[in-house]
Design an enzyme around this catalytic site. Structure first.
Site, PDB file in Angstrom:
ATOM      1  N   CYS A   1      -6.550 -37.047 -57.113  1.00 30.47           N
ATOM      2  CA  CYS A   1      -5.611 -36.058 -56.563  1.00 30.47           C
ATOM      3  C   CYS A   1      -4.336 -36.122 -57.690  1.00 30.47           C
ATOM      4  O   CYS A   1      -3.946 -34.908 -58.067  1.00 30.47           O
ATOM      5  CB  CYS A   1      -4.876 -36.387 -55.253  1.00 30.47           C
ATOM      6  SG  CYS A   1      -6.194 -36.360 -54.036  1.00 30.47           S
ATOM      7  N   CYS A  19     -12.176 -40.925 -55.619  1.00 29.11           N
ATOM      8  CA  CYS A  19     -11.498 -40.582 -54.247  1.00 29.11           C
ATOM      9  C   CYS A  19     -11.849 -41.529 -53.241  1.00 29.11           C
ATOM     10  O   CYS A  19     -13.001 -41.204 -52.539  1.00 29.11           O
ATOM     11  CB  CYS A  19     -11.685 -39.271 -53.984  1.00 29.11           C
ATOM     12  SG  CYS A  19     -10.672 -38.472 -52.582  1.00 29.11           S
ATOM     13  N   HIS A  40     -25.580 -41.815 -62.421  1.00 31.81           N
ATOM     14  CA  HIS A  40     -27.225 -41.612 -62.700  1.00 31.81           C
ATOM     15  C   HIS A  40     -27.918 -42.596 -63.475  1.00 31.81           C
ATOM     16  O   HIS A  40     -28.912 -43.244 -63.238  1.00 31.81           O
ATOM     17  CB  HIS A  40     -27.384 -40.021 -62.969  1.00 31.81           C
ATOM     18  CG  HIS A  40     -28.766 -39.724 -62.899  1.00 31.81           C
ATOM     19  ND1 HIS A  40     -29.674 -39.409 -61.970  1.00 31.81           N
ATOM     20  CD2 HIS A  40     -29.682 -39.593 -64.298  1.00 31.81           C
ATOM     21  CE1 HIS A  40     -30.982 -39.428 -62.573  1.00 31.81           C
ATOM     22  NE2 HIS A  40     -30.818 -39.252 -63.870  1.00 31.81           N
ATOM     23  N   CYS A  60     -28.374 -45.826 -61.990  1.00 32.90           N
ATOM     24  CA  CYS A  60     -28.721 -45.972 -60.551  1.00 32.90           C
ATOM     25  C   CYS A  60     -30.061 -46.782 -60.603  1.00 32.90           C
ATOM     26  O   CYS A  60     -31.175 -46.026 -61.280  1.00 32.90           O
ATOM     27  CB  CYS A  60     -28.633 -44.501 -60.014  1.00 32.90           C
ATOM     28  SG  CYS A  60     -29.277 -44.431 -58.239  1.00 32.90           S
ATOM     29  N   CYS A 111     -16.613 -37.745 -57.046  1.00 37.16           N
ATOM     30  CA  CYS A 111     -15.330 -37.753 -56.610  1.00 37.16           C
ATOM     31  C   CYS A 111     -14.589 -38.147 -58.067  1.00 37.16           C
ATOM     32  O   CYS A 111     -13.428 -38.168 -58.038  1.00 37.16           O
ATOM     33  CB  CYS A 111     -15.146 -38.805 -55.666  1.00 37.16           C
ATOM     34  SG  CYS A 111     -15.238 -40.761 -56.099  1.00 37.16           S
TER      35      CYS A 111
HETATM   36 FE1  FSX Z   1      -6.517 -38.616 -53.107  1.00 39.39          FE
HETATM   37 FE2  FSX Z   1      -4.960 -40.993 -53.159  1.00 39.39          FE
HETATM   38 FE3  FSX Z   1      -8.640 -39.300 -52.521  1.00 39.39          FE
HETATM   39 FE4  FSX Z   1      -6.903 -40.216 -50.796  1.00 39.39          FE
HETATM   40  O1  FSX Z   1      -3.800 -41.516 -53.076  1.00 39.39           O
HETATM   41  S1  FSX Z   1      -7.999 -39.412 -54.592  1.00 39.39           S
HETATM   42  S2  FSX Z   1      -7.262 -38.176 -51.190  1.00 39.39           S
HETATM   43  S3  FSX Z   1      -8.720 -41.474 -51.479  1.00 39.39           S
HETATM   44  O2  FSX Z   1      -5.557 -41.302 -51.145  1.00 39.39           O
HETATM   45  O3  FSX Z   1      -4.666 -39.449 -53.707  1.00 39.39           O
HETATM   46 FE1  SF4 Z   2     -29.356 -40.199 -59.891  1.00 37.22          FE
HETATM   47 FE2  SF4 Z   2     -29.296 -42.178 -58.149  1.00 37.22          FE
HETATM   48 FE3  SF4 Z   2     -28.345 -39.832 -57.450  1.00 37.22          FE
HETATM   49 FE4  SF4 Z   2     -31.124 -39.983 -57.973  1.00 37.22          FE
HETATM   50  S1  SF4 Z   2     -29.773 -41.134 -56.235  1.00 37.22           S
HETATM   51  S2  SF4 Z   2     -29.474 -38.214 -58.740  1.00 37.22           S
HETATM   52  S3  SF4 Z   2     -31.206 -41.359 -59.631  1.00 37.22           S
HETATM   53  S4  SF4 Z   2     -27.486 -41.190 -59.184  1.00 37.22           S
END
Ligand code: FSX
Ligand code: SF4
Length: 299
Positions: free
Chosen positions: A155, A188, A225, A228, A282
């Site tokens: 944010c 986030c 990815h 992963c 995020c």
């Molecule tokens: Fe945003 Fe943070 Fe997400 Fe929440 O302070 S990054 S909505 S986890 O709290 O700002």
């Molecule tokens: Fe990539 Fe893992 Fe998501 Fe599959 S599950 S798209 S390997 S990050």
């Protein structure tokens, strides 16, 4: 248990390998430690429009060795002069502390986006002389004099969830609202280690190398990815039934830069994909709009 600034520096030095601190940073922190940590900047931390998850994430960092948690650590060590959720002071006393801190060298941290509609009056951060001070006014007042400006969370970094369409309060990132460059630690929420790592760099007098989005390049070096464990496995058709790749179910890991698969979350317990959920993107600019609707395959 209470810790002091010296112990924070000790913590950064002793946890350097886990946090991924370079030898230069550790060396400089050791020097600061030897000097008693004097002269290091104070931290002023503001909340904009947010869910408080960023601070909760930071507070969830637990270590087996003292200092045991980052709440104590930041309260008593980095000289956290102002933090709406963590500080003991309230009301006029808290504002006095902030004003005093703003006279010396300080790092400005903000989590949450900054509403700019309605003259900023969708988000008030303190009252002074009978007047509400908005987050917009506060960041514009404090950012220009800060030795570093740190955006914690998506944010603050890019607008994130409060800036999602139709963005009725015209939320901007900290940098855009204050008109100054900021080091961005999106997520986030962001991983607590990312926050501690970045603060440790700044205390060591080092501005981390940033990527094109203003994120510390070392922390956001590659796509989720890439490392992963599900990479290359047959596509999962449903959640919870197998351990296949979740791309067809909407995983955004290929488009999202973060070290989650290696660092893991909740004190190295698991991470989103490890818990059989998708990566929702995020840490990226444009989250959530560019990644939603979630759980759908996109391009
Ligand atoms: Fe945003 Fe943070 Fe997400 Fe929440 O302070 S990054 S909505 S986890 O709290 O700002
Ligand atoms: Fe990539 Fe893992 Fe998501 Fe599959 S599950 S798209 S390997 S990050």
């Amino acid at each position: 248990m209470r810790f002091n600034r010296r112990e924070f520096l000790k913590f950064c030095v002793s946890s350097g390998a886990v946090l991924g601190l370079s030898a230069t940073v550790i060396g400089r922190l050791e020097k600061a430690l030897a000097a008693g940590g004097e002269g290091l900047p104070t931290v002023i931390w503001l909340n904009g429009a947010n869910c408080t998850g960023c601070t909760v994430s930071l507070a969830n960092r637990i270590s087996g060795d003292p200092p045991a948690d980052v709440v104590d650590l930041f309260l008593n060590t980095v000289h956290l002069a102002f933090h709406p959720n963590l500080m003991g002071a309230a009301g006029d006393l808290a504002v006095e502390q902030l004003r005093e801190a703003s006279l010396g060298p300080y790092i400005l941290v903000a989590d949450g986006g900054i509403p700019t509609a309605f003259g900023g009056y969708a988000c008030m951060v303190w009252t002074e002389d009978g007047r509400e001070v908005t987050a917009l006014e506060a960041v514009r007042m404090l950012a220009p004099g800060a030795s570093a400006v740190l955006s914690v969370g998506t944010c603050s970094s890019f607008g994130g969830i409060p800036a999602a369409s139709p963005n009725p309060t015209a939320v901007l990132s900290l940098a855009d609202a204050a008109g100054v460059p900021a080091i961005r630690i999106p997520g986030c929420p962001p991983h607590p280690d990312w926050i501690v790592w970045t603060v440790a760099q700044l205390l060591a007098g080092i501005v981390p190398r940033l990527d094109d989005f203003g994120r510390p390049a070392e922390l956001y070096a590659e796509a989720v990815h890439k490392k992963c464990p599900r990479k290359g496995t047959p596509p999962a058709e449903k959640f919870g039934l197998d351990s296949g790749c979740l791309k067809e179910l909407g995983c955004q890991g290929p488009k999202t830069r973060a070290d989650c698969p290696v660092r893991l979350w909740n004190n190295a317990t698991s991470w989103c994909v490890g818990a059989d959920a998708i990566c929702v993107g995020c840490t990226e600019k444009g989250f959530p709009g560019s990644f939603s609707p979630f759980y759908k395959t996109k391009g």
